[in-house]
Design a protein around this motif. Sequence first.
Motif, PDB file in Angstrom:
ATOM      1  N   LEU A   5      43.213  31.977  44.811  1.00 31.25           N
ATOM      2  CA  LEU A   5      43.377  34.008  44.947  1.00 31.25           C
ATOM      3  C   LEU A   5      41.705  34.272  44.029  1.00 31.25           C
ATOM      4  N   LEU A   6      41.855  34.080  42.920  1.00 26.35           N
ATOM      5  CA  LEU A   6      41.253  34.526  41.542  1.00 26.35           C
ATOM      6  C   LEU A   6      39.624  34.774  42.157  1.00 26.35           C
ATOM      7  N   ASP A   7      38.890  34.218  43.183  1.00 21.17           N
ATOM      8  CA  ASP A   7      37.518  33.572  43.373  1.00 21.17           C
ATOM      9  C   ASP A   7      37.383  34.995  44.862  1.00 21.17           C
ATOM     10  N   GLN A   8      38.193  34.932  45.307  1.00 24.92           N
ATOM     11  CA  GLN A   8      37.991  35.858  46.902  1.00 24.92           C
ATOM     12  C   GLN A   8      37.908  37.415  46.389  1.00 24.92           C
ATOM     13  N   PRO A   9      37.304  37.281  47.150  1.00 29.30           N
ATOM     14  CA  PRO A   9      36.750  38.915  46.723  1.00 29.30           C
ATOM     15  C   PRO A   9      37.522  40.083  46.960  1.00 29.30           C
ATOM     16  N   LEU A  10      37.646  41.519  46.117  1.00 27.59           N
ATOM     17  CA  LEU A  10      39.053  42.059  46.758  1.00 27.59           C
ATOM     18  C   LEU A  10      39.081  42.951  47.654  1.00 27.59           C
ATOM     19  N   GLY A  19      50.416  44.296  51.313  1.00 33.10           N
ATOM     20  CA  GLY A  19      51.013  44.803  49.550  1.00 33.10           C
ATOM     21  C   GLY A  19      49.760  44.903  48.772  1.00 33.10           C
ATOM     22  N   ALA A  20      48.646  43.848  48.728  1.00 38.84           N
ATOM     23  CA  ALA A  20      48.019  43.902  48.551  1.00 38.84           C
ATOM     24  C   ALA A  20      47.016  44.907  47.657  1.00 38.84           C
ATOM     25  N   SER A  21      46.787  46.069  48.579  1.00 37.05           N
ATOM     26  CA  SER A  21      46.374  47.244  47.813  1.00 37.05           C
ATOM     27  C   SER A  21      46.741  48.039  46.982  1.00 37.05           C
ATOM     28  N   ARG A  22      48.533  47.790  47.339  1.00 39.90           N
ATOM     29  CA  ARG A  22      48.764  48.703  46.138  1.00 39.90           C
ATOM     30  C   ARG A  22      48.937  48.576  44.953  1.00 39.90           C
ATOM     31  N   LEU A  23      49.085  46.731  45.185  1.00 37.76           N
ATOM     32  CA  LEU A  23      49.309  46.008  43.280  1.00 37.76           C
ATOM     33  C   LEU A  23      47.827  46.255  43.127  1.00 37.76           C
ATOM     34  N   LEU A  24      46.843  45.492  43.876  1.00 42.69           N
ATOM     35  CA  LEU A  24      45.717  46.241  42.984  1.00 42.69           C
ATOM     36  C   LEU A  24      45.630  46.771  42.541  1.00 42.69           C
ATOM     37  N   HIS A  25      45.812  48.921  43.331  1.00 42.13           N
ATOM     38  CA  HIS A  25      45.659  49.975  42.714  1.00 42.13           C
ATOM     39  C   HIS A  25      46.753  49.461  41.328  1.00 42.13           C
ATOM     40  N   ALA A  26      47.266  49.957  41.629  1.00 40.97           N
ATOM     41  CA  ALA A  26      47.806  49.720  40.336  1.00 40.97           C
ATOM     42  C   ALA A  26      47.978  49.123  39.404  1.00 40.97           C
ATOM     43  N   PHE A  27      46.999  47.399  39.069  1.00 43.12           N
ATOM     44  CA  PHE A  27      46.568  47.377  38.106  1.00 43.12           C
ATOM     45  C   PHE A  27      44.612  47.888  38.009  1.00 43.12           C
ATOM     46  N   ASN A  28      44.801  49.437  38.536  1.00 43.57           N
ATOM     47  CA  ASN A  28      43.578  50.114  38.821  1.00 43.57           C
ATOM     48  C   ASN A  28      42.129  49.189  39.237  1.00 43.57           C
ATOM     49  N   LEU A  29      42.829  48.181  39.769  1.00 45.32           N
ATOM     50  CA  LEU A  29      41.084  47.190  40.533  1.00 45.32           C
ATOM     51  C   LEU A  29      40.712  47.652  41.774  1.00 45.32           C
ATOM     52  N   GLN A  51      44.671  36.351  35.944  1.00 45.69           N
ATOM     53  CA  GLN A  51      46.142  34.540  36.300  1.00 45.69           C
ATOM     54  C   GLN A  51      47.576  35.098  36.617  1.00 45.69           C
ATOM     55  N   PRO A  52      48.076  36.865  36.514  1.00 45.91           N
ATOM     56  CA  PRO A  52      48.905  37.240  36.484  1.00 45.91           C
ATOM     57  C   PRO A  52      49.291  37.860  37.929  1.00 45.91           C
ATOM     58  N   ILE A  53      47.612  38.591  38.374  1.00 39.23           N
ATOM     59  CA  ILE A  53      47.997  39.727  39.446  1.00 39.23           C
ATOM     60  C   ILE A  53      47.340  38.545  40.724  1.00 39.23           C
ATOM     61  N   ALA A  54      47.465  37.108  40.398  1.00 38.67           N
ATOM     62  CA  ALA A  54      46.552  36.783  41.415  1.00 38.67           C
ATOM     63  C   ALA A  54      48.314  34.943  42.633  1.00 38.67           C
TER      64      ALA A  54
END
Length: 222
Positions: A5-10, A19-29, A51-54
């Motif tokens: 997942l680390l090298d996949q486009p956001l 739920g990925a969009s909510r998680l990414l938004h929480a980390f301001n990504l 890594q923790p996000i992945a």
Amino acid sequence: MSLKLLDQPLGQLACEIPGASRLLHAFNLDFCCGGQRSLREEANRRGIDPQPIASELAALQNQGGLHHDWRSEPSDQLIEHILNRYHARHREQLPELIALAYRVEQVHGDRADCPRGLADHLRAMLQELESHMLKEEQILFPMLLAGYARQASAPIAVMRLEHDQHGAALEQLQRLSGGLTPPEDACNTWRALYRGLNELNDDLVQHIHLENNVLFAAALAP
């Protein structure tokens, strides 16, 4: 699994994982305007360990759950959703938020933590968004609905550029509002304003994501 997942486009992660969009938004990504960047690239740009996000994304992926994947829907249905869910909503949200922001500034303008300049910034956002949405409604969306996706590359490029400008406006919104968090002793009007700002922020991020990473990507696909 998380290493992949680390090298996949956001933008792809936001489309595929419930739920990925909510998680990414929480980390301001930035998965909307910066959706082409990988998780690793965007996290490094923000100074965050990816890594923790992945790992959290992998957990969400394993959980599954309900997730509407708009990539499997016809473009006309996605356009209708964008118009009804986001264009119409932004036109309701911003005038109300502008009025609330002016009221907070008038009553609490002598406080150091008052979001001075917020009302004017929201008014500028409304003007820019209204112009942007009209271009989509009157030019781009009719082209896509008529089957002229391949001829729409120029207007799509303009819309993507304006999306970047909307993203910068959201960053300024964060700065003016102290991270969209009201003071502990904020009055009810102040709290209502910040609840609305959080909703606007979430809606606009999701709106841009659906256009950049789904609708436009499909239109420009070989």
